[in-house]
Design an enzyme around this catalytic site. Structure first.
Site, PDB file in Angstrom:
ATOM      1  N   ASP A 196      10.840 -10.027   8.850  1.00 18.91           N
ATOM      2  CA  ASP A 196      10.059  -9.441  10.001  1.00 18.91           C
ATOM      3  C   ASP A 196      10.669  -9.526  11.235  1.00 18.91           C
ATOM      4  OD1 ASP A 196       6.723 -10.365   8.674  1.00 18.91           O
ATOM      5  OD2 ASP A 196       8.336  -9.219   7.687  1.00 18.91           O
ATOM      6  N   GLU A 212      13.859  -9.518  11.932  1.00 19.43           N
ATOM      7  CA  GLU A 212      14.931  -8.511  11.982  1.00 19.43           C
ATOM      8  C   GLU A 212      14.354  -7.127  12.213  1.00 19.43           C
ATOM      9  OE1 GLU A 212      16.827 -10.857   8.702  1.00 19.43           O
ATOM     10  OE2 GLU A 212      18.478  -9.610   9.078  1.00 19.43           O
ATOM     11  N   TYR A 213      13.270  -7.081  11.268  1.00 19.99           N
ATOM     12  CA  TYR A 213      12.757  -5.636  11.465  1.00 19.99           C
ATOM     13  C   TYR A 213      12.164  -5.392  12.791  1.00 19.99           C
ATOM     14  CZ  TYR A 213       9.584  -1.749  10.476  1.00 19.99           C
ATOM     15  OH  TYR A 213       9.070  -0.488  10.574  1.00 19.99           O
ATOM     16  N   SER A 244      -3.459   4.505   7.754  1.00 16.44           N
ATOM     17  CA  SER A 244      -2.465   5.235   7.438  1.00 16.44           C
ATOM     18  C   SER A 244      -2.555   5.467   5.718  1.00 16.44           C
ATOM     19  CB  SER A 244      -0.917   4.593   7.619  1.00 16.44           C
ATOM     20  OG  SER A 244      -0.076   5.389   7.291  1.00 16.44           O
ATOM     21  N   LEU A 245      -1.336   5.854   5.319  1.00 23.74           N
ATOM     22  CA  LEU A 245      -1.567   5.915   3.642  1.00 23.74           C
ATOM     23  C   LEU A 245      -0.231   5.432   2.959  1.00 23.74           C
ATOM     24  CD1 LEU A 245      -2.604   9.439   3.061  1.00 23.74           C
ATOM     25  CD2 LEU A 245      -3.920   7.623   2.219  1.00 23.74           C
ATOM     26  N   GLU A 264      -6.267  16.632  -1.987  1.00 20.86           N
ATOM     27  CA  GLU A 264      -6.303  17.409  -0.794  1.00 20.86           C
ATOM     28  C   GLU A 264      -4.636  17.524  -0.659  1.00 20.86           C
ATOM     29  OE1 GLU A 264      -8.267  15.718   2.445  1.00 20.86           O
ATOM     30  OE2 GLU A 264     -10.075  15.277   1.026  1.00 20.86           O
ATOM     31  N   LYS A 293      -1.434  17.139   1.545  1.00 20.56           N
ATOM     32  CA  LYS A 293      -1.248  16.364   2.520  1.00 20.56           C
ATOM     33  C   LYS A 293      -0.583  17.113   3.531  1.00 20.56           C
ATOM     34  CE  LYS A 293       0.817  11.874   3.469  1.00 20.56           C
ATOM     35  NZ  LYS A 293       1.837  12.473   4.830  1.00 20.56           N
ATOM     36  N   ASP A 317       1.369  18.444   6.899  1.00 14.97           N
ATOM     37  CA  ASP A 317       2.367  17.768   7.618  1.00 14.97           C
ATOM     38  C   ASP A 317       2.301  18.190   9.083  1.00 14.97           C
ATOM     39  OD1 ASP A 317       4.698  16.104   7.738  1.00 14.97           O
ATOM     40  OD2 ASP A 317       6.044  17.361   7.102  1.00 14.97           O
ATOM     41  N   ARG A 363      -3.386   9.776  17.295  1.00 10.68           N
ATOM     42  CA  ARG A 363      -3.538   8.676  16.685  1.00 10.68           C
ATOM     43  C   ARG A 363      -3.038   7.361  17.421  1.00 10.68           C
ATOM     44  NH1 ARG A 363      -0.346   6.379  12.035  1.00 10.68           N
ATOM     45  NH2 ARG A 363      -1.839   4.705  11.338  1.00 10.68           N
ATOM     46  N   TYR A 407     -10.661  15.974   7.705  1.00 13.65           N
ATOM     47  CA  TYR A 407     -10.991  15.674   6.499  1.00 13.65           C
ATOM     48  C   TYR A 407     -11.773  14.274   6.416  1.00 13.65           C
ATOM     49  CZ  TYR A 407      -6.700  13.706   7.669  1.00 13.65           C
ATOM     50  OH  TYR A 407      -5.573  12.874   8.802  1.00 13.65           O
ATOM     51  N   LYS A 447      -7.910  10.720  -3.355  1.00 15.92           N
ATOM     52  CA  LYS A 447      -8.829   9.890  -2.901  1.00 15.92           C
ATOM     53  C   LYS A 447      -9.935   9.613  -3.783  1.00 15.92           C
ATOM     54  CE  LYS A 447      -8.025  12.152   1.709  1.00 15.92           C
ATOM     55  NZ  LYS A 447      -8.672  12.863   2.770  1.00 15.92           N
ATOM     56  N   LYS A 501       3.793  11.565  -3.036  1.00 21.24           N
ATOM     57  CA  LYS A 501       4.798  12.818  -2.057  1.00 21.24           C
ATOM     58  C   LYS A 501       5.756  13.429  -2.993  1.00 21.24           C
ATOM     59  CE  LYS A 501       5.619  11.596   1.781  1.00 21.24           C
ATOM     60  NZ  LYS A 501       5.551  10.753   2.985  1.00 21.24           N
ATOM     61  N   CYS A 560      33.006 -11.718   0.238  1.00 17.15           N
ATOM     62  CA  CYS A 560      32.015 -11.440   1.225  1.00 17.15           C
ATOM     63  C   CYS A 560      32.795 -10.886   2.504  1.00 17.15           C
ATOM     64  CB  CYS A 560      31.251 -12.505   1.623  1.00 17.15           C
ATOM     65  SG  CYS A 560      30.180 -12.374   2.844  1.00 17.15           S
ATOM     66  N   CYS A 605      32.276 -13.742   5.250  1.00 20.82           N
ATOM     67  CA  CYS A 605      33.088 -15.004   5.450  1.00 20.82           C
ATOM     68  C   CYS A 605      34.125 -15.120   4.387  1.00 20.82           C
ATOM     69  CB  CYS A 605      31.812 -16.041   4.951  1.00 20.82           C
ATOM     70  SG  CYS A 605      31.464 -16.078   3.083  1.00 20.82           S
ATOM     71  N   CYS A 665      26.743 -13.569  -1.759  1.00 17.95           N
ATOM     72  CA  CYS A 665      27.671 -14.381  -1.351  1.00 17.95           C
ATOM     73  C   CYS A 665      26.954 -15.595  -1.390  1.00 17.95           C
ATOM     74  CB  CYS A 665      27.901 -13.959   0.080  1.00 17.95           C
ATOM     75  SG  CYS A 665      28.709 -15.097   0.900  1.00 17.95           S
ATOM     76  N   CYS A 685      27.735 -18.814   5.102  1.00 22.94           N
ATOM     77  CA  CYS A 685      28.252 -17.544   5.394  1.00 22.94           C
ATOM     78  C   CYS A 685      27.690 -17.181   6.833  1.00 22.94           C
ATOM     79  CB  CYS A 685      27.908 -16.428   4.297  1.00 22.94           C
ATOM     80  SG  CYS A 685      28.098 -14.879   4.841  1.00 22.94           S
TER      81      CYS A 685
HETATM   82  S1  IVH Z   1      -6.309  10.730   4.654  1.00 20.78           S
HETATM   83  C1  IVH Z   1      -7.844   6.525   5.601  1.00 20.78           C
HETATM   84  N1  IVH Z   1      -6.020  13.255   4.013  1.00 20.78           N
HETATM   85  O1  IVH Z   1      -1.147  11.850   6.426  1.00 20.78           O
HETATM   86  C2  IVH Z   1      -7.448   8.124   5.325  1.00 20.78           C
HETATM   87  N2  IVH Z   1      -4.516  12.224   5.542  1.00 20.78           N
HETATM   88  O2  IVH Z   1       1.028   9.624   5.503  1.00 20.78           O
HETATM   89  C3  IVH Z   1      -5.829   8.364   5.313  1.00 20.78           C
HETATM   90  N3  IVH Z   1      -2.823  13.405   6.442  1.00 20.78           N
HETATM   91  O3  IVH Z   1      -2.051   9.594   8.705  1.00 20.78           O
HETATM   92  C4  IVH Z   1      -5.744   9.885   5.686  1.00 20.78           C
HETATM   93  N4  IVH Z   1      -3.273  15.359   5.549  1.00 20.78           N
HETATM   94  O4  IVH Z   1      -2.556  12.015   9.261  1.00 20.78           O
HETATM   95  C5  IVH Z   1      -5.452  12.215   4.845  1.00 20.78           C
HETATM   96  N5  IVH Z   1      -5.751  15.442   3.716  1.00 20.78           N
HETATM   97  C6  IVH Z   1      -5.523  14.666   4.242  1.00 20.78           C
HETATM   98  C7  IVH Z   1      -4.106  14.438   5.008  1.00 20.78           C
HETATM   99  C8  IVH Z   1      -3.939  13.373   5.747  1.00 20.78           C
HETATM  100  C9  IVH Z   1      -2.411  14.756   6.119  1.00 20.78           C
HETATM  101  C10 IVH Z   1      -1.914  12.539   7.065  1.00 20.78           C
HETATM  102  C11 IVH Z   1      -2.540  11.679   7.777  1.00 20.78           C
HETATM  103  C12 IVH Z   1      -2.177  10.169   7.619  1.00 20.78           C
HETATM  104  C13 IVH Z   1      -0.824  10.706   7.114  1.00 20.78           C
HETATM  105  C14 IVH Z   1      -0.288   9.541   6.085  1.00 20.78           C
END
Ligand code: IVH
Length: 673
Positions: free
Chosen positions: A34, A36-37, A83-84, A115, A117, A119, A138, A231, A295, A319, A413, A416, A431, A436
């Site tokens: 974490d 390094e991230y 997020s998702l 639904e 998704k 963009d 957000r 939504y 969902k 996706k 390596c 090293c 390695c 190292c």
């Molecule tokens: S539901 C807890 N529904 O995708 C509910 N998200 O990669 C989570 N997004 O941040 C979100 N279309 O902004 C939901 N029909 C949809 C969506 C959607 C686009 C976005 C949303 C989320 C992102 C996640």
């Protein structure tokens, strides 16, 4: 720094972060700590803070929203805007389904709502007494930006609900979540118009939507063809429908825009069928969509499943694979991770994919290169799906002209020079040299990090100096450093040397939990380390723990148990423990099993925000009853901040100080004996 090298660094950072996000969240196989991230992420944030014009909507900082522009007022969301998690293909969908089914057998009976998704850009809309009162981005999911003035300009966003007098009466207070976007047709028309006027054109509809909503002048936003679909209801003063399909109808009943395209699935087989079939049509949808959101329709069930990190368990983003482009494989580089794994990385001739310049691609491991017969100089097909780092699909063999070179994996390596080995049954080459420099550097960085031993002044650069100079050959060496030694290093004066030595000495009084994190055992996080510290009390006892015993602990799965046992089996690590003990680095905790000691003993908690399962008084009682302390203000002595909805300034303070932040659920887990 020249513009070009800055752009290159940005592109590389973003790709690396995206890659590690993918490893961590999707594959559950992180390669870096974490710490390094965080270092990668902080570097990216620093550059973007200095050059806000270079921030792209797909930058990882924008994904969790990191940056909050000073230009807009901040808004704390009434509940975290989650997020998702992503899935690619039916296997990921089934794996998700099985995971949640194990958590709750009611999942077997549930139906699903699917639904597109979209963009676009997530927006949070508040209505008070039916009047649109506040609109926010957000942001980081907790705090967003106030873009009310811009949102007001969106034609489909009613400033008052219900729009029709016959619509459902608006609750006194209600907050919606949705997505603002621009259709493909509108995008093309807008770009044509911008071009005609000799103005800069946009890369893609999502960039345009995001850019349009972050204009300081609402008149510009107004001139952009923004659309909106809602939504989710984030919060309401009235009772809500119990299903996602009910929620969509409910939102529509006020005259708010809701996507008419949606699918109902009776079971998980239907879910997969829909994802596979409908995805074929997605190019005909009027807007860009990179997947389908699955969902659980029963919202009570969905919510009760909780979330992992920022991803609710009750939903999954399915996706679709991204765009493919052709470029040249210029070179193959090899990185050495903390555990010694060698990872090949493709260096590509820069190419734009979906508006993002790509210069590197992951090659996973050396077998991958051989299986695909990738040669240096090959023309290759590169693909990028969503935020995942691009990968090479195939070499275009018919395009070879004889100048391409077969790649020979290193036998030694790159850091090293010691011979590399392949663990039986694994594709990875390692390695095995515990000394190292590349591994050691990563290890010390992790050891000194905020969540581990928290040694101030032991940052990436200093660690590199200590390792390169040979002053530190293993973790215990840190505690043997002398002032004279430090003074031989570049940029080290008296004061800096004294400070570092003091910080290292001070770390001897850190807790066992932190030392366990600092050891760098693959897969250990804060909660698991806490459990182990409570259960075993010292490193000696922990090093004798058996697989079975470890798996009994809440939060320790079979992989983690295995990795703990393996770590302690290594003679090298045993030596490190012996040296720690000799050096006086030996934190001891009384274990939780004996009566009299409670699970939260020795821990101080600060609570912020509104909690779901506790009143303020209730949570204090709960913490006290389990042996912990409650404090009103966050300081470096705070063990954990418990985060609820609508948090106050304590949240910012905790983040500043690096205090671990946990949810209500995680608090319960800590307290579970
Ligand atoms: S539901 C807890 N529904 O995708 C509910 N998200 O990669 C989570 N997004 O941040 C979100 N279309 O902004 C939901 N029909 C949809 C969506 C959607 C686009 C976005 C949303 C989320 C992102 C996640």
């Amino acid at each position: 720094m020249s513009d070009e090298s800055l752009l290159q660094e940005l592109a590389e950072l973003r790709q690396k972060i995206a890659y590690h996000n993918y490893l961590y969240h999707t594959l559950d196989q992180p390669e870096i700590s974490d710490f390094e991230y965080d270092q990668l992420f902080n570097r990216l944030k620093a550059i973007e803070a200095e050059h806000p014009e270079l921030i792209t909507p797909d930058s990882p900082t924008q994904k969790i929203g990191g940056q909050i522009s000073e230009k807009f007022k901040k808004v704390t969301h009434p509940a975290p805007i989650l997020s998702l998690a992503n899935g690619f293909g039916s296997q990921d969908v089934l794996a998700w389904y099985e995971r949640i089914l194990r958590l709750d057998p009611r999942v077997a009976q549930t139906d699903f709502l699917l639904e597109p998704k979209l963009d676009g850009l997530t927006v949070v809309l508040h209505y008070d007494n039916g009047i649109f009162s506040l609109g926010a981005t957000r942001g980081d999911g907790i705090v967003g930006e106030d873009i009310t003035a811009n949102l007001r300009t969106i034609p489909s966003l009613p400033l008052r609900i219900p729009v029709l007098p016959t619509g459902s009466p608006a609750p006194q207070h209600i907050v919606f979540r949705g997505e603002a976007f621009i259709t493909k047709a509108d995008f093309l028309a807008l770009n044509a118009e911008l071009e005609r006027r000799g103005e800069k054109t946009y890369l893609n509809p999502r960039n345009t939507a995001a850019g349009s909503l972050r204009q300081l002048d609402p008149a510009i936003t107004a001139s952009r063809p923004l659309k909106l679909f809602l939504y989710q209801v984030v919060e309401s003063s009235d009772p809500l429908p119990q299903t996602q399909s009910g929620i969509l109808d409910y939102i529509a009943s006020f005259g708010l825009p809701v996507n008419p395209l949606r699918w109902h699935a009776k079971n998980i087989d239907e879910v997969i069928q829909i994802c596979e079939k409908e995805g074929l049509n997605r190019h005909d949808w009027p807007y860009d969509a990179d997947g389908i959101v699955i969902k659980i329709n029963d919202l009570q069930l969905s919510n009760s499943l909780g979330y992992v990190g920022k991803d609710p368990r009750g939903s999954l983003a399915y996706k679709y694979p991204g765009e493919e482009v052709e470029t040249t494989l210029l070179d193959i580089q090899v990185n050495v991770g903390r555990t010694g794994v060698l990872t090949p990385l493709a260096v590509l001739e820069p190419v734009s994919i979906g508006g993002v310049v790509v210069k590197q691609a992951t090659l996973h491991n050396f077998d991958f290169i051989a299986d695909k017969d990738l040669r240096i100089g090959d023309r290759v097909l590169v693909k990028r799906a969503g935020e995942v780092i691009p990968y090479i699909v195939a070499a275009l063999k018919e395009r070879r002209d004889g100048s391409q070179k077969v790649y020979v994996p290193p036998t030694n390596c790159p850091s090293c020079g010691s011979q590399v080995k392949r663990a039986s049954g694994e594709v990875a080459w390692y390695c095995l040299n515990a000394a190292c420099p590349a591994q050691l550097t990563r290890n010390i960085e992790n050891f000194a990090s905020r969540s581990a031993m928290d040694i101030a002044g032991l940052g990436e650069q200093t660690v590199a100096q200590l390792v390169q100079s040979g002053l530190v050959k293993n973790l215990p060496d840190l505690y043997r450093l002398t002032k004279d030694q430090l003074l031989t290093l570049d940029k080290f004066g008296e004061k800096k040397a004294d400070n570092l030595l003091a910080a290292i000495q001070a770390s001897k009084s850190q807790s066992l939990q932190r030392l366990i994190i600092g050891l760098g055992i693959k897969g250990i996080g804060e909660v698991a380390a806490r459990k182990l510290a409570q259960k075993y009390g010292n490193l000696d006892a922990l090093s004798h723990a058996t697989l079975d015993e470890l798996q009994q602990l809440e939060g320790v799965g079979p992989n983690l148990a295995q990795s703990i046992v393996e770590w302690f089996q290594l003679e090298n690590n045993q030596q490190i423990l012996r040296q720690f003990r000799e050096l006086g680095l030996w934190p001891v905790e009384s274990t939780s099993t004996p009566v009299g000691r409670l699970p939260l003993t020795g821990l101080t908690f600060v609570v912020t925000g509104t909690l779901e399962g506790f009143s303020r008084e209730g949570i204090s009682k709960f913490i006290l009853a389990n042996g912990g302390k409650v404090s009103e203000s966050v300081s470096s002595k705070t063990s954990y901040l418990v985060l609820g909805a609508n948090p106050g300034s304590k949240y910012d303070k905790a983040r500043q100080l690096g205090v671990p932040i946990i949810s209500e659920q995680q608090l319960r887990e800590l307290a579970a004996p």
